[in-house]
Structures are given as C-alpha cells and as structure tokens.
Design a protein around this motif. Structure first.
Motif, PDB file in Angstrom:
ATOM      1  N   GLN A  27     -19.922  -8.321 -27.234  1.00 55.11           N
ATOM      2  CA  GLN A  27     -19.995  -7.847 -25.858  1.00 55.11           C
ATOM      3  C   GLN A  27     -18.740  -7.038 -25.557  1.00 55.11           C
ATOM      4  OE1 GLN A  27     -20.773 -11.210 -23.291  1.00 55.11           O
ATOM      5  NE2 GLN A  27     -22.266 -12.021 -24.729  1.00 55.11           N
ATOM      6  N   THR A  28     -18.937  -5.720 -25.391  1.00 50.69           N
ATOM      7  CA  THR A  28     -17.853  -4.848 -24.958  1.00 50.69           C
ATOM      8  C   THR A  28     -18.377  -4.022 -23.788  1.00 50.69           C
ATOM      9  OG1 THR A  28     -18.247  -2.749 -26.142  1.00 50.69           O
ATOM     10  CG2 THR A  28     -17.278  -4.580 -27.431  1.00 50.69           C
ATOM     11  N   PRO A  29     -17.491  -3.415 -23.001  1.00 48.35           N
ATOM     12  CA  PRO A  29     -17.956  -2.561 -21.902  1.00 48.35           C
ATOM     13  C   PRO A  29     -18.358  -1.152 -22.356  1.00 48.35           C
ATOM     14  CG  PRO A  29     -15.582  -2.867 -21.785  1.00 48.35           C
ATOM     15  CD  PRO A  29     -16.063  -3.688 -22.924  1.00 48.35           C
ATOM     16  N   ILE A  30     -18.395  -0.910 -23.686  1.00 46.56           N
ATOM     17  CA  ILE A  30     -18.735   0.408 -24.220  1.00 46.56           C
ATOM     18  C   ILE A  30     -19.989   0.244 -25.088  1.00 46.56           C
ATOM     19  CG2 ILE A  30     -17.869   2.396 -25.530  1.00 46.56           C
ATOM     20  CD1 ILE A  30     -15.018   1.133 -25.071  1.00 46.56           C
ATOM     21  N   PRO A 116     -20.219  17.561 -35.204  1.00 49.66           N
ATOM     22  CA  PRO A 116     -20.723  18.715 -34.463  1.00 49.66           C
ATOM     23  C   PRO A 116     -20.415  18.668 -32.962  1.00 49.66           C
ATOM     24  CG  PRO A 116     -22.534  17.500 -35.519  1.00 49.66           C
ATOM     25  CD  PRO A 116     -21.277  16.791 -35.836  1.00 49.66           C
ATOM     26  N   THR A 117     -20.263  17.459 -32.405  1.00 49.40           N
ATOM     27  CA  THR A 117     -19.910  17.322 -30.991  1.00 49.40           C
ATOM     28  C   THR A 117     -18.744  16.346 -30.873  1.00 49.40           C
ATOM     29  OG1 THR A 117     -21.457  15.481 -30.637  1.00 49.40           O
ATOM     30  CG2 THR A 117     -22.302  17.710 -30.246  1.00 49.40           C
ATOM     31  N   THR A 118     -18.060  16.375 -29.747  1.00 52.92           N
ATOM     32  CA  THR A 118     -16.912  15.475 -29.548  1.00 52.92           C
ATOM     33  C   THR A 118     -17.289  14.186 -28.835  1.00 52.92           C
ATOM     34  OG1 THR A 118     -16.310  16.589 -27.495  1.00 52.92           O
ATOM     35  CG2 THR A 118     -15.242  17.367 -29.525  1.00 52.92           C
ATOM     36  N   ILE A 119     -18.487  14.138 -28.269  1.00 54.12           N
ATOM     37  CA  ILE A 119     -18.949  12.938 -27.566  1.00 54.12           C
ATOM     38  C   ILE A 119     -20.419  12.706 -27.906  1.00 54.12           C
ATOM     39  CG2 ILE A 119     -19.403  11.863 -25.316  1.00 54.12           C
ATOM     40  CD1 ILE A 119     -17.121  13.480 -24.166  1.00 54.12           C
ATOM     41  N   THR A 120     -20.776  11.449 -28.174  1.00 57.47           N
ATOM     42  CA  THR A 120     -22.175  11.070 -28.334  1.00 57.47           C
ATOM     43  C   THR A 120     -22.386   9.726 -27.659  1.00 57.47           C
ATOM     44  OG1 THR A 120     -24.008  10.760 -29.876  1.00 57.47           O
ATOM     45  CG2 THR A 120     -21.871   9.973 -30.607  1.00 57.47           C
ATOM     46  N   GLY A 122     -21.735   8.733 -24.802  1.00 55.25           N
ATOM     47  CA  GLY A 122     -20.562   8.336 -24.034  1.00 55.25           C
ATOM     48  C   GLY A 122     -19.367   7.919 -24.880  1.00 55.25           C
ATOM     49  N   PHE A 123     -19.460   8.063 -26.198  1.00 60.04           N
ATOM     50  CA  PHE A 123     -18.411   7.648 -27.128  1.00 60.04           C
ATOM     51  C   PHE A 123     -17.721   8.895 -27.671  1.00 60.04           C
ATOM     52  CE2 PHE A 123     -16.792   6.306 -31.287  1.00 60.04           C
ATOM     53  CZ  PHE A 123     -16.292   5.032 -31.034  1.00 60.04           C
ATOM     54  N   GLU A 124     -16.416   8.989 -27.478  1.00 59.89           N
ATOM     55  CA  GLU A 124     -15.659  10.131 -27.976  1.00 59.89           C
ATOM     56  C   GLU A 124     -15.389   9.941 -29.466  1.00 59.89           C
ATOM     57  OE1 GLU A 124     -12.265  11.127 -25.545  1.00 59.89           O
ATOM     58  OE2 GLU A 124     -13.368  10.622 -23.712  1.00 59.89           O
ATOM     59  N   THR A 125     -15.626  10.977 -30.243  1.00 61.72           N
ATOM     60  CA  THR A 125     -15.500  10.859 -31.698  1.00 61.72           C
ATOM     61  C   THR A 125     -14.090  10.478 -32.126  1.00 61.72           C
ATOM     62  OG1 THR A 125     -15.183  13.258 -31.897  1.00 61.72           O
ATOM     63  CG2 THR A 125     -17.423  12.397 -32.204  1.00 61.72           C
ATOM     64  N   THR A 153     -24.096  13.790 -34.548  1.00 63.09           N
ATOM     65  CA  THR A 153     -22.862  13.018 -34.423  1.00 63.09           C
ATOM     66  C   THR A 153     -23.127  11.522 -34.381  1.00 63.09           C
ATOM     67  OG1 THR A 153     -21.781  14.870 -33.317  1.00 63.09           O
ATOM     68  CG2 THR A 153     -20.775  12.709 -33.022  1.00 63.09           C
ATOM     69  N   HIS A 154     -24.164  11.108 -33.693  1.00 61.53           N
ATOM     70  CA  HIS A 154     -24.523   9.689 -33.632  1.00 61.53           C
ATOM     71  C   HIS A 154     -24.760   9.150 -35.041  1.00 61.53           C
ATOM     72  CE1 HIS A 154     -26.684   6.228 -31.516  1.00 61.53           C
ATOM     73  NE2 HIS A 154     -26.910   6.013 -32.790  1.00 61.53           N
ATOM     74  N   HIS A 155     -25.559   9.853 -35.828  1.00 60.11           N
ATOM     75  CA  HIS A 155     -25.839   9.416 -37.195  1.00 60.11           C
ATOM     76  C   HIS A 155     -24.566   9.369 -38.046  1.00 60.11           C
ATOM     77  CE1 HIS A 155     -30.296  10.899 -36.959  1.00 60.11           C
ATOM     78  NE2 HIS A 155     -30.089   9.795 -36.272  1.00 60.11           N
ATOM     79  N   MET A 156     -23.701  10.332 -37.860  1.00 56.74           N
ATOM     80  CA  MET A 156     -22.469  10.396 -38.656  1.00 56.74           C
ATOM     81  C   MET A 156     -21.560   9.213 -38.351  1.00 56.74           C
ATOM     82  SD  MET A 156     -21.953  14.508 -38.375  1.00 56.74           S
ATOM     83  CE  MET A 156     -20.622  14.702 -39.570  1.00 56.74           C
TER      84      MET A 156
END
Length: 186
Positions: A27-30, A116-120, A122-125, A153-156
C-alpha cells in the motif's frame, strides 16, 4: 525481516522474505509504484508487506528503495552457496530490457534506459532511477539496467521492475555450499 523508517516526509513499514512465494500486500499513495512493487514481489518470489505514507512521491520512492534494499541485504548476512551473478533478457510486448546483477557487497548502478515519455500513469520515469539507486546502495550490489527496445513507457518500466526481481531470484539460488568469492567475503 521487519523494518521501519520514519522521516519528516515519510513513514515506511516493511516486512520482507527473500525466499518466499511471491505473496504481497503493498500500500503506497502512488498507484503505479504500488503496481511495480507488486510485480517485483511476484516475479522475484519475495514475500513483501509494505505500508507507506508520505507527502511527496520522490521521498516516498527513495525511502522505500532505502528500506527494501536494507531488508534485502540484512536478510542475507552470509551469502554462502548463492549463485551471486545473474542476468536476464526480459521481453514485454515490443519492449526488451537487459538486467545484470552481482551480489558483491559493493554498490554500483549502470542505468542505460531511455523512455519515449517522461511520465506514465502519473509516474515520472526518473523515479525509477531514484528507486533503483536507493535500493542497490542499501542492498550492496551491482545492478546494470539497459533498455534495448521499447515504444511504451509503461511496458519498459514494468520490464525493468520484473527483470530486476527475476534476476535477483536467479542470483539468490543456492547452487553450492561455499561462498562465491576468492576473497572469502562478500
């Protein structure tokens, strides 16, 4: 192994077993970070119970990495018989990630990952790098992460967390009755 960490920014309660069955209650807030830790526990076959509160994602992610790395290292005081070295190629759809680990007792990170993106979700890479840095410094291991292919990015990120866990599980396999070092210590 039970550990906790309390700072002005976070409160982390953790229970960890490296030779488990992949059971978890996280359980985390992220939400995306929770998902990544669930993947880590499941694919590493680590038992992990984790409750986190905090005011800032960066602090939360770093403090979880610190405490999880410490729990990992403290739960393996001797390392007699472990394989020590392991590597993995992890595909996930269009993604291919390479992970290599040495449970040497020395901390080192080679993070050759581009996204490819810096955020997926709501999670910053960059939080992946922060987590892995905090984790390996406290786990006292060398960790090499390389993204070889990917468009999602999510898959990576998911392949990185799964691959790190799978590779750790392989490095922890008991394959002898001696310490895997000519120095006599890890």
């Amino acid at each position: 192994m039970k550990l906790s960490r309390k700072t002005f920014e976070t409160q982390v309660e953790l229970e960890f077993e490296p030779y488990g069955k992949g059971q978890y209650d996280i359980q985390t807030p992220i939400p995306f970070f929770t998902h990544m830790l669930e993947q880590f526990a499941k694919h590493g076959r680590f038992n992990l119970t984790l409750t986190v509160t905090g005011d800032d994602p960066h602090h939360i992610i770093e403090d979880v990495g610190i405490l999880l790395g410490k729990a990992f290292n403290d739960s393996l005081p001797d390392k007699t018989g472990i394989e020590r070295f392991a590597d993995s190629l992890i595909p996930m759809d269009e993604t291919l990630v390479q992970i290599a680990i040495d449970l040497s007792g020395r901390s080192y990170l080679a993070f050759n990952a581009t996204f490819p993106t810096t955020i997926t979700s709501g999670f910053e890479t960059e939080w992946c790098l922060e987590f892995m840095t905090a984790f390996l410094q406290n786990a006292k291991m060398a960790l090499h992460i390389t993204t070889l292919a990917g468009k999602n990015t999510h898959h990576m990120l998911e392949a990185i967390f799964k691959g790190t866990a799978i590779t750790l599980r392989r490095a922890l396999m008991i394959t002898s009755d001696s310490l895997p070092s000519t120095k006599g210590v890890l």
